[in-house]
Motif scaffolding. Structure first.
Motif, PDB file in Angstrom:
ATOM      1  N   GLN A 175      33.444  23.595  47.145  1.00  0.00           N
ATOM      2  CA  GLN A 175      32.884  24.904  47.477  1.00  0.00           C
ATOM      3  C   GLN A 175      32.532  25.667  46.197  1.00  0.00           C
ATOM      4  O   GLN A 175      33.191  25.521  45.167  1.00  0.00           O
ATOM      5  CB  GLN A 175      33.883  25.705  48.315  1.00  0.00           C
ATOM      6  N   SER A 176      31.505  26.486  46.282  1.00  0.00           N
ATOM      7  CA  SER A 176      31.068  27.271  45.111  1.00  0.00           C
ATOM      8  C   SER A 176      31.992  28.442  44.834  1.00  0.00           C
ATOM      9  O   SER A 176      32.075  28.913  43.693  1.00  0.00           O
ATOM     10  CB  SER A 176      29.643  27.781  45.331  1.00  0.00           C
ATOM     11  N   ALA A 177      32.697  28.922  45.853  1.00  0.00           N
ATOM     12  CA  ALA A 177      33.621  30.051  45.670  1.00  0.00           C
ATOM     13  C   ALA A 177      34.691  29.969  46.751  1.00  0.00           C
ATOM     14  O   ALA A 177      34.459  29.435  47.841  1.00  0.00           O
ATOM     15  CB  ALA A 177      32.874  31.378  45.753  1.00  0.00           C
ATOM     16  N   LEU A 178      35.876  30.487  46.420  1.00  0.00           N
ATOM     17  CA  LEU A 178      36.994  30.466  47.348  1.00  0.00           C
ATOM     18  C   LEU A 178      37.524  31.884  47.549  1.00  0.00           C
ATOM     19  O   LEU A 178      37.612  32.657  46.598  1.00  0.00           O
ATOM     20  CB  LEU A 178      38.132  29.581  46.830  1.00  0.00           C
ATOM     21  N   ALA A 216      42.799  33.624  50.060  1.00  0.00           N
ATOM     22  CA  ALA A 216      43.621  32.742  50.888  1.00  0.00           C
ATOM     23  C   ALA A 216      43.293  31.276  50.610  1.00  0.00           C
ATOM     24  O   ALA A 216      44.193  30.427  50.545  1.00  0.00           O
ATOM     25  CB  ALA A 216      43.412  33.062  52.364  1.00  0.00           C
ATOM     26  N   GLU A 217      42.025  30.968  50.436  1.00  0.00           N
ATOM     27  CA  GLU A 217      41.625  29.585  50.132  1.00  0.00           C
ATOM     28  C   GLU A 217      42.141  29.165  48.763  1.00  0.00           C
ATOM     29  O   GLU A 217      42.573  28.019  48.580  1.00  0.00           O
ATOM     30  CB  GLU A 217      40.111  29.458  50.194  1.00  0.00           C
ATOM     31  N   GLN A 218      42.103  30.078  47.797  1.00  0.00           N
ATOM     32  CA  GLN A 218      42.659  29.766  46.477  1.00  0.00           C
ATOM     33  C   GLN A 218      44.150  29.464  46.579  1.00  0.00           C
ATOM     34  O   GLN A 218      44.658  28.518  45.952  1.00  0.00           O
ATOM     35  CB  GLN A 218      42.438  30.948  45.528  1.00  0.00           C
ATOM     36  N   GLU A 219      44.847  30.270  47.367  1.00  0.00           N
ATOM     37  CA  GLU A 219      46.293  30.083  47.519  1.00  0.00           C
ATOM     38  C   GLU A 219      46.598  28.747  48.191  1.00  0.00           C
ATOM     39  O   GLU A 219      47.503  28.016  47.761  1.00  0.00           O
ATOM     40  CB  GLU A 219      46.875  31.240  48.334  1.00  0.00           C
ATOM     41  N   GLU A 220      45.848  28.421  49.234  1.00  0.00           N
ATOM     42  CA  GLU A 220      46.056  27.149  49.922  1.00  0.00           C
ATOM     43  C   GLU A 220      45.724  25.977  48.998  1.00  0.00           C
ATOM     44  O   GLU A 220      46.461  24.986  48.945  1.00  0.00           O
ATOM     45  CB  GLU A 220      45.201  27.091  51.190  1.00  0.00           C
ATOM     46  N   TYR A 221      44.620  26.082  48.279  1.00  0.00           N
ATOM     47  CA  TYR A 221      44.216  25.029  47.350  1.00  0.00           C
ATOM     48  C   TYR A 221      45.285  24.803  46.289  1.00  0.00           C
ATOM     49  O   TYR A 221      45.676  23.655  46.020  1.00  0.00           O
ATOM     50  CB  TYR A 221      42.884  25.407  46.698  1.00  0.00           C
ATOM     51  N   TYR A 222      45.783  25.882  45.697  1.00  0.00           N
ATOM     52  CA  TYR A 222      46.807  25.748  44.665  1.00  0.00           C
ATOM     53  C   TYR A 222      48.072  25.106  45.230  1.00  0.00           C
ATOM     54  O   TYR A 222      48.688  24.239  44.588  1.00  0.00           O
ATOM     55  CB  TYR A 222      47.142  27.111  44.061  1.00  0.00           C
ATOM     56  N   ARG A 257      42.022  15.056  51.016  1.00  0.00           N
ATOM     57  CA  ARG A 257      40.747  15.424  51.649  1.00  0.00           C
ATOM     58  C   ARG A 257      40.536  16.937  51.597  1.00  0.00           C
ATOM     59  O   ARG A 257      39.435  17.425  51.275  1.00  0.00           O
ATOM     60  CB  ARG A 257      40.726  14.941  53.101  1.00  0.00           C
ATOM     61  N   LEU A 258      41.571  17.688  51.888  1.00  0.00           N
ATOM     62  CA  LEU A 258      41.466  19.148  51.847  1.00  0.00           C
ATOM     63  C   LEU A 258      41.191  19.640  50.431  1.00  0.00           C
ATOM     64  O   LEU A 258      40.389  20.559  50.224  1.00  0.00           O
ATOM     65  CB  LEU A 258      42.753  19.773  52.394  1.00  0.00           C
ATOM     66  N   ILE A 259      41.848  19.027  49.451  1.00  0.00           N
ATOM     67  CA  ILE A 259      41.624  19.417  48.051  1.00  0.00           C
ATOM     68  C   ILE A 259      40.169  19.185  47.674  1.00  0.00           C
ATOM     69  O   ILE A 259      39.528  20.043  47.042  1.00  0.00           O
ATOM     70  CB  ILE A 259      42.580  18.631  47.126  1.00  0.00           C
TER      71      ILE A 259
END
Length: 311
Positions: free
Chosen positions: A71-74, A77-83, A63-65
């Motif tokens: 989102q149009s941009a991260l 910190a959001e990029q790091e969490e997503y990865y 769900r988080l992924i």
């Protein structure tokens, strides 16, 4: 007064720590027998390895992924969490259940190759749970900050939003199990013994959650970690910053303190000189610190009581 003494997450689940057994034994020697010990750490670890919990955590990660991908941009910190969520491997719930069973079976436990295999499966799974705990991580049953925050910074340590993010898996466990636990509901006083620094964030989250669920119950913090924090704190009045989570803090050895707290049933006005106790008057903004640290006579203490795990 019924007292429940807790060993909080996250820590090595091999054996329960002995601090609560010492406190319980001394309470019993002095006639206070309405005391229970809860290894909340192992309760949480066992919960995490239940098949339904595994599936729920995997679903939460997906769900988080999807939310990040929508989102149009991260931000960085959001990029790091997503990865982290995307890259961390998933292990089949059957394999996790088999590994957990192997750690509980004497023959399998003593089979060293099988033991190593089981440990590896469990550690990899908890590494995944660490991806749900961003900005924290989990490695070898220790919560790690990776320099994204500091448990030695009082502002970070007292940040409720940070605790909620770092303890996301534990929050589900608290809501599903501890919040409706009949023994906790019948408790008058919670005592959380924070032994290691890597338990601090979870211990403070547990304290905050207990206070929100049962605001009228007495909550005590103690243990080696918070005692060392007090010892090395230059301005010891800053301990008052933790009183949004608790009603009192025991620093140093706690057998005499917990017994005297039980004797006054948590009414500190009846004894303002309980050893090693820190209290705080919110209305007057006055903190009462120990005049000196009391050291126990070990020979005079009660015999530690054996820990009996929940069925």
């Amino acid at each position: 007064m019924k007292i429940t003494l807790m060993h909080p997450p996250l820590d090595d689940p091999t054996l329960p720590y002995h601090s609560t057994a010492y406190l319980t034994g001394h309470l019993a020697q002095n006639g206070f027998t309405e005391v229970s010990m809860r290894d909340v750490n192992i309760e949480f670890v066992n919960y995490c390895m239940e098949t339904q919990s595994v599936e729920n955590y995997y679903a939460e990660a997906e769900r988080l992924i999807r939310e990040f991908e929508g989102q149009s941009a991260l931000t960085f910190a959001e990029q790091e969490e997503y990865y982290t969520l995307w890259a961390t491997s998933r292990i089949d719930s059957t394999d996790i259940a088999r590994a957990a069973a192997g750690m509980r079976d004497k023959e399998a436990f003593l089979d060293f190759p099988a033991y190593l295999k089981n440990v590896n499966v469990i550690l990899r799974y908890f590494n995944f749970l660490g991806s749900l705990s961003y900005p924290a991580e989990i490695s070898n049953f220790r919560q790690m900050s990776r320099a994204r925050f500091s448990i030695y910074n009082l502002t970070d340590l007292n940040n409720s939003d940070l605790r909620a993010k770092a303890c996301r898996p534990f929050a589900r466990f608290f809501d599903e199990r501890l919040a409706t636990d009949p023994e906790l509901n019948d408790t008058d006083c919670f005592g959380i013994s924070i032994v290691y620094d890597h338990q601090l964030i979870h211990a403070f989250y547990l304290a905050e959650a207990l206070k929100k669920r049962w605001p009228d119950k007495l909550l005590l913090l103690g243990g080696t970690s918070i005692s060392q924090m007090y010892k090395h704190m230059r301005d010891k009045t800053q301990m008052k910053r933790f009183f949004n989570l608790c009603d009192a803090i025991v620093v140093g050895e706690g057998e005499t303190a917990i017994t005297e707290i039980a004797a006054v049933e948590g009414d500190f006005s009846k004894n303002k000189f309980i050893p090693n106790l820190i209290t705080y008057d919110r209305q007057r903004d006055e903190i009462q610190l120990p005049q000196a640290i009391h050291y126990e006579n070990v020979a005079a203490l009660g015999t530690p009581l054996a820990f009996v795990p929940l069925a």
